[in-house]
Scaffold this active site. Structure first.
Site, mmCIF file in Angstrom:
data_model
loop_
_atom_site.group_PDB
_atom_site.id
_atom_site.type_symbol
_atom_site.label_atom_id
_atom_site.label_comp_id
_atom_site.label_asym_id
_atom_site.label_seq_id
_atom_site.Cartn_x
_atom_site.Cartn_y
_atom_site.Cartn_z
ATOM 1 N N HIS A 277 -9.523 -11.495 -8.493
ATOM 2 C CA HIS A 277 -9.760 -11.132 -7.106
ATOM 3 C C HIS A 277 -11.204 -11.469 -6.727
ATOM 4 O O HIS A 277 -12.116 -11.351 -7.540
ATOM 5 C CB HIS A 277 -9.511 -9.640 -6.904
ATOM 6 C CG HIS A 277 -9.331 -9.278 -5.468
ATOM 7 N ND1 HIS A 277 -10.400 -9.113 -4.611
ATOM 8 C CD2 HIS A 277 -8.219 -9.064 -4.730
ATOM 9 C CE1 HIS A 277 -9.946 -8.807 -3.408
ATOM 10 N NE2 HIS A 277 -8.624 -8.774 -3.446
ATOM 11 N N THR B 104 0.879 -1.169 0.000
ATOM 12 C CA THR B 104 0.000 0.000 0.000
ATOM 13 C C THR B 104 0.913 1.213 0.000
ATOM 14 O O THR B 104 1.888 1.273 0.746
ATOM 15 C CB THR B 104 -0.972 -0.011 1.194
ATOM 16 O OG1 THR B 104 -1.864 1.100 1.061
ATOM 17 C CG2 THR B 104 -0.266 0.074 2.536
ATOM 18 N N ASP C 282 -8.541 -5.272 -14.793
ATOM 19 C CA ASP C 282 -8.135 -5.017 -13.418
ATOM 20 C C ASP C 282 -6.629 -5.216 -13.321
ATOM 21 O O ASP C 282 -6.137 -6.341 -13.313
ATOM 22 C CB ASP C 282 -8.876 -5.987 -12.487
ATOM 23 C CG ASP C 282 -8.340 -5.946 -11.051
ATOM 24 O OD1 ASP C 282 -7.681 -4.957 -10.688
ATOM 25 O OD2 ASP C 282 -8.602 -6.911 -10.300
ATOM 26 N N ALA D 265 -9.978 -0.780 -6.001
ATOM 27 C CA ALA D 265 -10.174 -1.591 -7.210
ATOM 28 C C ALA D 265 -11.495 -2.352 -7.136
ATOM 29 O O ALA D 265 -12.113 -2.634 -8.166
ATOM 30 C CB ALA D 265 -9.008 -2.558 -7.380
ATOM 31 N N SER D 266 -11.921 -2.692 -5.909
ATOM 32 C CA SER D 266 -13.199 -3.400 -5.799
ATOM 33 C C SER D 266 -14.357 -2.491 -6.198
ATOM 34 O O SER D 266 -15.300 -2.934 -6.858
ATOM 35 C CB SER D 266 -13.394 -3.948 -4.379
ATOM 36 O OG SER D 266 -13.035 -3.027 -3.386
#
Lengths: 475, 475
Positions: free
Chosen positions: A192, A82, A271, A148-149
């Protein structure tokens, strides 16, 4: 607290966070606390009278730090990185002070406009085709999402809306809700879990397709699913392809998947949450081949490009697809410039939004394109060095080659050996890693995450892994 | 930028934001820029080499500030407030430095645990019934969402999931997607547009019910809609009731609506986005009467409780409703403590999340309960003072009484007079307000927003409004 007290407190806090990060190597990466530890350390309710800054400040080390998993420790190798950098932190101080809510252009023009231009800067920096950029004057453009979700959900919802509009035009006699109930989307067994979750949230079935032995979603798997589902009365409409999957950082071949999607009018969402940052380096552009066939593209500068969370970059080839999908425009949000600048509230799930493009601006200017490339290349090189070191110990095997900053390894033999190894390592708390499954093979993921990680840290991590392995398999 | 350069830069930035906020009164609240202004001021792409901090810093005034709508100006009276305070800004510096992503307990225990306890503190502070609190050991609990619009969507999705489970249990032979296509939700003509948008996102019809002449959604309106829709084969499942609507800060009577929802197994979501902060004062608790019948309750400390955006507080009476709705649990997110502490990723739309509870902790401790009450009462008093001043000019009328920090007014006569007045005022840019429609009546909203607003500012705003009115209606 008045502004002079804030000045003193902020200078103290700045000094504290510098000390925290510069000496983060000295802290155990994983905390030792048990669930419920924190409630015992603080009162049961808010104080009636305000407290002094010093009484708050001293509780950071007493209450918070014992329970922190240190994501920026050089020994943090779990999940993916992160982002965190000094220029991004400076931008957040400014963003907090301006404190605007940029849901429309008029609510703070600078907030919207810097985002439009920064998304162009960023798109150019990673070599995204011009069709996705606002500066080309077409219908493309970028927006900062939270995660991203969310980007995946936004893509799926825009695709659903677009598809239903087309179907309604073709079959005006049919009930839209019944048509919607037949929709089906696709991800892969390496995508994911956010893809499946987006389906749950949207009330749409997401079918998980098998990948090949290289962990890639292939065109033939997609085609046969489309054929089968269409024969069963389903309406395929959306595909998630991943560039840099979570388990093993594998890459779907979008050059192969794109034509299938385009031929069958399926929305292709790419993604690239983690690996997208590496596209600042030209040597990785080949992974994006065919991206011009995608409808939406997403990666997270807040993962690997030194931008603090949250900053998830998403581009649309045709922004009308999203704007027209969920546009509810009450009078209190209308303004005179609605057609000359984007109102980003239509591009996202929430209504409100912070001034996040400042982070991108400060980071891209402070590092420069060259500095960002150097950073990515250094981290990839560290992963390669780790791989070489661990490969010298022949108790270990590597079911897939190292990819970007990720090395997937395991002890030779039963899955349970590697499971026991990882449990030991994480319990010791000097190095933090997480597992994944590549089809039925259990692996341990070693991701180079922290900007503080150096070769000596990677060497120490390798030694730590080998030491714990000695308790399971003799050297 | 190394840490010593950051120290100097951060101290400079801290001094800059203090100067910005302390002197914000001197800036025109609305900018004069035209759409597209910013692109002309900066290069077309990121620099190849990194730039110095000073070159970045000096561009704040050159590039950003000309395009900022100053939400913390004492002359900003548009929308509703967005929170901003020194302690919240200190917390964000710390949150940025820790930079953890708190999607699960193990990913940073302090991040999850402080949030659990702060949501209890906050719930107690506003007088929420114990059934919503984690500390009571039941199934209740709170979570920080990004925005009230997300909270509304989360509530709606949890309700959809819960309802479909019940229907599937009752009618195992029926197709879930067909059942889902019959669902219907309710909001009112005074609810935030986010309710309708949540329906668009979830693919569920949200029916907007009429309010009475006091702008309240009444039980009889809800009951007759349920009866009518049920007769037409629909399945009512979700209601948004609002405490402090956006147009006029009106309050639905949840004590009246709650029993209807409970009797018909409809999920009741209470949206108190703005007004919920006022519940720190006991004299406003009567608005919450009957809240124990709600399934979810939300308000935004980032609006009116001095917490920087984003921090939207949401409580569930039964957290299992949301956790079981969208739980996808891949191996890389599993950990050993999954049953002893909440994994907040299941409680929200995105996967990732920042360490936002630090802001609540710092703000509640720094102000104390008493300081927060004083702040709310002062702002409400300022609105009352504004109302008295403007009411002395009999060209103006007030279709609804002032409510909380909001005063709704208009020029007597045709809507077009007030429309022209607002256009003139906003073009002059000294005071910023927005309009709303109360049924067919156009009104101008004057919301006390900034923590810098004092009586003299309110007086000056009132004079500005009257001066522009002179050009439309003679005094």
């Amino acid at each position: 607290m008045d502004s002079e007290q804030f000045r003193a407190a902020a200078h103290q806090m700045v000094d504290y966070v510098i000390d925290y990060l510069d000496n983060i190597r000295n802290r155990r990466v994983l905390p030792t606390v048990e669930p419920g530890y924190l409630r015992k350390l603080i009162p049961e309710e808010a104080p009636e009278q305000g407290e002094t800054w010093q009484s708050i400040f001293q509780d950071i080390e007493r209450v918070i730090m014992p329970g922190v998993t240190h994501w920026h420790s050089p020994n943090f190798h779990a999940y993916y990185p992160t982002g965190n950098s000094w220029p991004a932190m400076l931008a957040d101080i400014l963003s907090d002070a301006i404190g605007c809510v940029g849901f429309s252009w008029i609510a703070s023009p600078a907030c919207t406009e810097l985002e439009v231009v920064m998304m162009d800067w960023l798109g150019k920096l990673i070599g995204l085709p011009p069709v996705f950029l606002a500066s080309t004057g077409g219908k493309g453009g970028g927006v900062i999402q939270g995660t991203a979700s969310e980007a995946m959900l936004v893509g799926l919802l825009a695709a659903r809306s677009k598809t239903l509009k087309r179907l309604k035009a073709e079959h005006p006699e049919k009930d839209e809700k019944i048509l919607a109930s037949r929709l089906i989307a696709y991800s892969s067994d390496q995508s994911h879990s956010a893809a499946e979750r987006a389906g749950l949230l949207a009330g749409v079935h997401v079918r998980v397709l098998p990948t090949d032995d290289q962990l890639h979603l292939r065109a033939d798997a997609l085609q046969s699913a489309i054929k089968e589902d269409t024969a069963n009365g389903k309406i395929p409409f959306f595909v998630v392809a991943t560039l840099g999957t979570t388990p093993a950082c594998s890459f779907d071949d979008i050059d192969e998947l794109g034509p299938v999607c385009n031929d069958h009018l399926l929305w292709l969402h790419v993604d690239a949450a983690y690996a997208g940052s590496a596209f600042v380096c030209e040597e990785y552009h080949h992974y994006m081949k065919g991206v011009e066939r995608a409808d939406s593209f997403n990666f997270n500068p807040h993962k690997w490009l030194l931008v603090n969370f949250d900053c998830s970059a998403m581009w649309f080839k045709d922004a009308d697809d999203i704007v027209s999908a969920f546009n509810v425009d009450p009078i209190f949000l209308k303004h005179d410039h609605q057609n000359s600048a984007p109102d980003f509230r239509h591009w996202q799930i929430p209504l409100g939004r912070r001034f996040r493009s400042l982070k991108l601006w400060f980071v891209m200017r402070s590092y420069g394109a060259q500095g960002l490339r150097d950073y990515i290349r250094k981290q990839i090189h560290l992963a390669e060095q780790f791989h070489q070191m661990l490969a010298a110990d022949d108790r270990f095997e590597f079911p897939v080659p190292p990819s970007m900053g990720l090395v997937c390894f395991r002890l030779k033999g039963e899955n349970s050996l590697s499971e026991r190894l990882l449990k030991r390592i994480n319990e010791a708390g000097q190095v933090y890693m997480i597992p994944a499954k590549l089809h039925e093979t259990y692996i341990i993921r070693f991701a180079v995450c922290s900007r503080y990680t150096e070769l000596s840290d990677v060497q120490a991590s390798c030694e730590e892994i080998r030491r714990h392995a000695n308790d399971i398999v003799s050297a």
